[in-house]
Design an enzyme around this catalytic site. Structure first.
Site, PDB file in Angstrom:
ATOM      1  N   HIS A   2      -1.682  -1.288  13.899  1.00  7.08           N
ATOM      2  CA  HIS A   2      -2.964  -1.977  14.031  1.00  7.08           C
ATOM      3  C   HIS A   2      -2.947  -2.748  15.343  1.00  7.08           C
ATOM      4  O   HIS A   2      -1.910  -3.296  15.737  1.00  7.08           O
ATOM      5  CB  HIS A   2      -3.194  -2.973  12.888  1.00  7.08           C
ATOM      6  CG  HIS A   2      -3.278  -2.344  11.540  1.00  7.08           C
ATOM      7  ND1 HIS A   2      -4.086  -1.270  11.262  1.00  7.08           N
ATOM      8  CD2 HIS A   2      -2.651  -2.646  10.371  1.00  7.08           C
ATOM      9  CE1 HIS A   2      -3.963  -0.936   9.995  1.00  7.08           C
ATOM     10  NE2 HIS A   2      -3.093  -1.749   9.432  1.00  7.08           N
ATOM     11  N   ALA A  39      -8.010   2.183   8.777  1.00 10.96           N
ATOM     12  CA  ALA A  39      -7.970   1.763  10.180  1.00 10.96           C
ATOM     13  C   ALA A  39      -8.610   2.862  10.996  1.00 10.96           C
ATOM     14  O   ALA A  39      -8.189   4.029  10.910  1.00 10.96           O
ATOM     15  CB  ALA A  39      -6.541   1.517  10.632  1.00 10.96           C
ATOM     16  N   ARG A  52       0.827  -1.211   0.000  1.00  8.55           N
ATOM     17  CA  ARG A  52       0.000   0.000   0.000  1.00  8.55           C
ATOM     18  C   ARG A  52       0.855   1.253   0.000  1.00  8.55           C
ATOM     19  O   ARG A  52       2.054   1.229   0.283  1.00  8.55           O
ATOM     20  CB  ARG A  52      -0.906   0.014   1.235  1.00  8.55           C
ATOM     21  CG  ARG A  52      -0.141   0.067   2.545  1.00  8.55           C
ATOM     22  CD  ARG A  52      -1.006   0.449   3.720  1.00  8.55           C
ATOM     23  NE  ARG A  52      -0.264   0.358   4.976  1.00  8.55           N
ATOM     24  CZ  ARG A  52       0.569   1.270   5.432  1.00  8.55           C
ATOM     25  NH1 ARG A  52       0.798   2.362   4.722  1.00  8.55           N
ATOM     26  NH2 ARG A  52       1.185   1.113   6.595  1.00  8.55           N
ATOM     27  N   GLY A  53       0.195   2.395  -0.267  1.00 13.52           N
ATOM     28  CA  GLY A  53       0.845   3.673  -0.072  1.00 13.52           C
ATOM     29  C   GLY A  53       0.812   4.070   1.380  1.00 13.52           C
ATOM     30  O   GLY A  53       0.262   3.366   2.232  1.00 13.52           O
ATOM     31  N   CYS A  80       1.628   7.623  10.711  1.00 13.08           N
ATOM     32  CA  CYS A  80       1.558   8.121   9.335  1.00 13.08           C
ATOM     33  C   CYS A  80       2.814   8.901   8.954  1.00 13.08           C
ATOM     34  O   CYS A  80       2.784   9.758   8.070  1.00 13.08           O
ATOM     35  CB  CYS A  80       0.301   8.951   9.112  1.00 13.08           C
ATOM     36  SG  CYS A  80      -1.213   8.037   9.465  1.00 13.08           S
TER      37      CYS A  80
END
Length: 254
Positions: free
Chosen positions: A91, A171, A84-85, A187
């Site tokens: 998580h 998420a 993914r990006g 992030c």
């Protein structure tokens, strides 16, 4: 437009996986995405809660993992680089993760509207449990006080499209242990403040609950299907009972 070129309009099948190891759900995503690309299956929305794990986007910087390998090993937390990006993401228990397996071209859907639908569904889920949230320009995801002096992040997005099919996803923090976000720069942003529905609703001591994640998943699935203007099948479809104040672990503070 010739009828053969009309976008597909079949239902979105939502599937609740419960608590599942990240690698198992990742393998399931790839399998379902391949089936969708081959035209042997329809669109699916996988809804899941993971044990604690850190994932890195395909180009993300490992320096944003702040915990040492030894600390992570002692806690049994794996670091996994995926397709993914986006940057590093945590998580864990108490967090809703949703993976839309959608044939975008067959649906006539572009990536940006997909991201907006995912953000809108997160915002709607927060609203259903009494938390005002919004999207934030230039910062994908779901935020509290998005344009205020102290923006706080409730939900993250990172998707991948292969052979015209999306996977990975979002998420949303229902009631995770927010101390676990100290393991990373969420992030890839040092100083970013992560929050949860439980905290923003005035229940900071609420323990992670798979039951609460499941009820939030029902709301999210319905909101996402509505924003795509598709029928929802399976988990969360109209025949399922919606959350209520008497049976909702979020409302009850369990």
């Amino acid at each position: 437009m010739d009828p053969i070129d009309e976008p597909e309009t079949g239902p979105l099948e939502a599937i609740w996986l419960g608590r599942m190891a990240y690698r198992d759900a990742w393998a399931l995503q790839k399998r379902f995405a391949g089936e969708r690309a081959d035209g042997v299956a329809g669109d699916r929305l996988l809804l899941v809660e993971h044990p604690a794990v850190l994932t890195l986007g395909r180009h993300s910087d490992e320096s944003h993992v702040l915990a040492t390998p030894g600390d992570l090993a002692r806690r049994g937390i794996e670091v996994i680089r995926v397709e993914r990006g986006g940057e590093v993401t945590y998580h864990g228990p108490g967090q809703l993760v949703a993976y839309p397996i959608l044939a975008l071209s067959r649906r006539g859907l572009l990536v940006r509207p997909l991201v907006r639908a995912l953000e809108g569904a997160m915002v709607a889920t927060c609203s259903a449990f009494g938390v005002i949230a919004d999207r934030r320009d230039g910062h994908p995801g779901c935020w509290v006080e998005a344009d205020g002096a102290s923006p706080r992040k409730l939900g993250a997005i990172g998707i991948r499209v292969e052979r015209g099919v999306s996977y990975h996803g979002i998420a949303l923090n229902i009631a995770p242990d927010l101390a676990d976000f100290d393991l990373i720069d969420p992030c890839g942003t040092p100083g970013l403040v992560s929050t949860s529905i439980a905290v923003e609703a005035g229940r900071p001591d609420e323990e992670p609950s798979t039951a609460a994640v499941e009820q939030a998943a029902v709301v999210f699935a319905r909101a996402f299907a509505t924003r795509l203007d598709v029928a929802l099948a399976g988990f969360g479809a109209a025949e399922s009972a919606p959350p209520d104040s008497e049976g909702d672990p979020l409302a009850a503070g369990r």
